[in-house]
Write an enzyme that holds these catalytic residues in place. Structure first.
Site, PDB file in Angstrom:
ATOM      1  N   GLY A  69       0.813  -1.213   0.000  1.00  0.00           N
ATOM      2  CA  GLY A  69       0.000   0.000   0.000  1.00  0.00           C
ATOM      3  C   GLY A  69       0.844   1.259   0.000  1.00  0.00           C
ATOM      4  O   GLY A  69       1.045   1.889  -1.033  1.00  0.00           O
ATOM      5  N   ASP A  70       1.347   1.635   1.158  1.00  0.00           N
ATOM      6  CA  ASP A  70       2.168   2.848   1.263  1.00  0.00           C
ATOM      7  C   ASP A  70       3.629   2.501   0.958  1.00  0.00           C
ATOM      8  O   ASP A  70       4.487   2.463   1.842  1.00  0.00           O
ATOM      9  CB  ASP A  70       2.028   3.448   2.670  1.00  0.00           C
ATOM     10  CG  ASP A  70       2.845   4.748   2.820  1.00  0.00           C
ATOM     11  OD1 ASP A  70       3.203   5.336   1.780  1.00  0.00           O
ATOM     12  OD2 ASP A  70       3.105   5.147   3.967  1.00  0.00           O
ATOM     13  N   VAL A  71       3.899   2.262  -0.321  1.00  0.00           N
ATOM     14  CA  VAL A  71       5.280   1.965  -0.727  1.00  0.00           C
ATOM     15  C   VAL A  71       6.086   3.263  -0.693  1.00  0.00           C
ATOM     16  O   VAL A  71       5.691   4.271  -1.265  1.00  0.00           O
ATOM     17  CB  VAL A  71       5.320   1.370  -2.156  1.00  0.00           C
ATOM     18  CG1 VAL A  71       6.764   1.126  -2.580  1.00  0.00           C
ATOM     19  CG2 VAL A  71       4.511   0.088  -2.232  1.00  0.00           C
ATOM     20  N   THR A  84       2.340   7.909   0.269  1.00  0.00           N
ATOM     21  CA  THR A  84       3.408   8.876   0.016  1.00  0.00           C
ATOM     22  C   THR A  84       3.186   9.422  -1.385  1.00  0.00           C
ATOM     23  O   THR A  84       3.309   8.668  -2.366  1.00  0.00           O
ATOM     24  CB  THR A  84       4.797   8.207   0.126  1.00  0.00           C
ATOM     25  OG1 THR A  84       4.922   7.612   1.425  1.00  0.00           O
ATOM     26  CG2 THR A  84       5.903   9.227  -0.086  1.00  0.00           C
TER      27      THR A  84
END
Length: 548
Positions: free
Chosen positions: A42-44, A80
């Site tokens: 998800g939040d790579v 991000t």
């Protein structure tokens, strides 16, 4: 810190491009492991992975993953912006169902960062004044991939002095294109498994540059890309020379140069003259009367006319007419055939002359001593460079003393990373943009360099340069350590690499010069035969035309 050239220079100076390939491969493997269990990161982003000195990768910050537990999906509500794929850029909240294809965008971006010196694929130079948005996120949303094959139509080009995409094989270049363009947003981004396979394939086809053990690159490239970038003033991998071990190669310049001088110069071309050939003119076809035959019938006709005039004075006028007409008819007999034959033979002559002259030009161009002497001059320059190496090393060591203050200041400023700095108006996305233009630390900051980055006007540029000035005020010169052992070792290692390169080129040059001489001699022998034949044909054509 791993993909940052500035961090690596300080923390891992011996980590070359093959290390980054291995890290990229292990990051892709971590994605593959997680995806195989039905979960999504998800939040790579770059802070979600810890990398060891041995290139092993550990996932951290995993409390934000999108987890599929017994068919219940726990969403990831974090993100991000400059790692978010184009199709999600317009979201007002990250609490949406993420897919493996979304993760694959971040994976490709991490791999790109690792292999291309921390550059962001959507940060570049606008090709028109309004072609690129100020915000990096907007460029991502509009698929403005700066390194794309069709970057012209996207209105953006890579930043100056960046690593060219030709660094990687075509197959990997295609994978980046799929990941960062419209096709990827439609579900076609390369998977983690595909990245592992391709990165392993590239890792199996690497070679090292003779100039530096730090210059590792794929073997599809003919020349070292790191040397080419260093010639532009960009250094991605630097051996700081912590230790120096002199090597003995057994190379003796005098011996090698004596062998080079002993290689014989190939002979020059000898141009045969057509006049040196004895040839017999080709006879005219039997259907065309020769000059003697025409003259005989002309004289016969005149004599007949005179005989008529003498035999019968009253028929004198008739005799004159008979003689004149006879002369004219005899002279015109076969004239059209003769003219055609003359034209045909003249055309053959012109063709033979052209072929002869062209062959002479080719012989002068392709044979003889020209290419041989050019190669020997090239080797002479290498010999002179080799002889000048001790003086060059002395000059470099002297330069260390004269530039000690400036170098110490640069090394000091290199410790202040923009990523860790608090600069008004410069958030994570703008810091990523700065990094894409090679600005990572206070040492990289100049007003002109910052102004090149899209979105940095006068105000933001002043904020960055003011931050650098604040860092500079903390610097104190240490005269006792003006020139360190590492500095001297670095120079000696650099000179040793140059020495080895020149020795290898001179040693290899012996065989190249010998091959050049043999090739020139064999070409000359072949062309000499062709020249002889061309000269003989020209002599024959001249003789054939001469009968007219």
């Amino acid at each position: 810190m791993v993909y940052s050239p500035a961090h690596r220079r300080q923390d891992s100076p011996k980590a070359a491009w093959d290390y980054l390939l291995h890290v990229a491969r292990n990051i892709a493997c971590s994605f593959e492991t997680l995806h195989s269990q039905g979960h999504v990161i998800g939040d790579v982003n770059q802070k979600g992975f810890m990398v060891g000195k041995d290139s092993r990768v550990v996932l951290v910050d995993s409390d934000s993953f999108q987890i599929n537990a017994s068919s219940t999906v726990h969403l990831c509500d974090a993100g991000t912006p400059h790692f978010t794929p184009p199709e999600l850029q317009s979201l007002t909240s990250f609490a949406v169902m993420r897919t493996v294809n979304h993760d694959n965008f971040g994976l490709a971006l991490l791999i790109f960062h690792l292999l291309f010196g921390a550059r962001h694929p959507y940060a570049g130079v606008p090709l028109q004044s309004s072609a690129v948005d100020i915000e990096l996120e907007s460029n991502i949303k509009k698929f403005r991939y700066a390194y794309a094959r069709d970057s012209q139509s996207r209105g953006i080009a890579p930043p100056p002095r960046s690593i060219p995409l030709s660094m990687v094989p075509d197959a990997m270049e295609t994978m980046f294109h799929q990941a960062f363009t419209e096709r990827g947003a439609q579900g076609a981004r390369p998977t983690a498994q595909q990245w592992v396979a391709e990165l392993d394939r590239v890792r199996g086809h690497l070679k090292k540059c003779s100039a530096s053990p730090m210059h590792v690159y794929p073997d599809h490239l003919a020349k070292c890309p790191w040397c080419a970038l260093e010639q532009q003033g960009v250094t991605y991998f630097l051996d700081l020379g912590a230790t120096y071990t002199p090597t003995l190669t057994g190379f003796v310049l005098a011996q090698v140069w004596a062998v080079i001088q002993a290689v014989p110069v190939p002979p020059t071309v000898s141009v045969p003259s057509p006049s040196s050939f004895t040839v017999v003119a080709q006879a005219l076809p039997t259907s065309i009367p020769g000059e003697n035959t025409t003259t005989f019938y002309s004289v016969l006709a005149v004599c007949t006319g005179i005989a008529i005039a003498v035999a019968e004075p009253k028929a004198m006028f008739l005799g004159l007419v008979v003689g004149a007409v006879g002369w004219f008819m005899a002279d015109r007999a076969g004239s059209s055939e003769r003219t055609a034959e003359r034209s045909r033979r003249n055309a053959i002559l012109q063709g033979a002359k052209y072929a002869y002259e062209q062959l002479i030009e080719r012989a002068k161009r392709e044979t003889g001593a020209a290419s041989f002497m050019a190669k020997r001059m090239e080797l002479a320059k290498l010999r002179d460079e080799y002889l000048a190496l001790p003086q060059a090393e002395k000059q470099e060591l002297d330069k260390l003393h004269s530039t000690a203050l400036e170098r110490q200041k640069q090394q000091f400023l290199d410790r202040f990373f923009i990523d860790n700095a608090t600069i008004s108006g410069v958030g994570p996305a703008r810091k990523a943009a700065l990094r894409s233009f090679g600005i990572e630390t206070a040492a990289d900051v100049t007003r002109s360099a910052v102004m090149q980055v899209r979105g940095f006007g006068g105000g933001l540029t002043r904020a960055v340069t003011d931050w650098k000035a604040g860092c500079e005020r903390k610097f104190v010169f240490n005269s006792a350590n003006a020139v360190s052992a590492a500095d001297r070792n670095g120079i000696q290692s650099k000179m040793d690499a140059r020495k080895i390169r020149v020795e290898a080129a001179l040693t290899q040059g012996v065989g190249e010069l010998q091959a050049c001489g043999k090739l020139a001699t064999s070409q000359l022998a072949m062309l000499q035969i062709q020249l002889e034949e061309a000269a003989r044909k020209l002599a024959q054509a001249q003789k054939d035309l001469s009968i007219f």
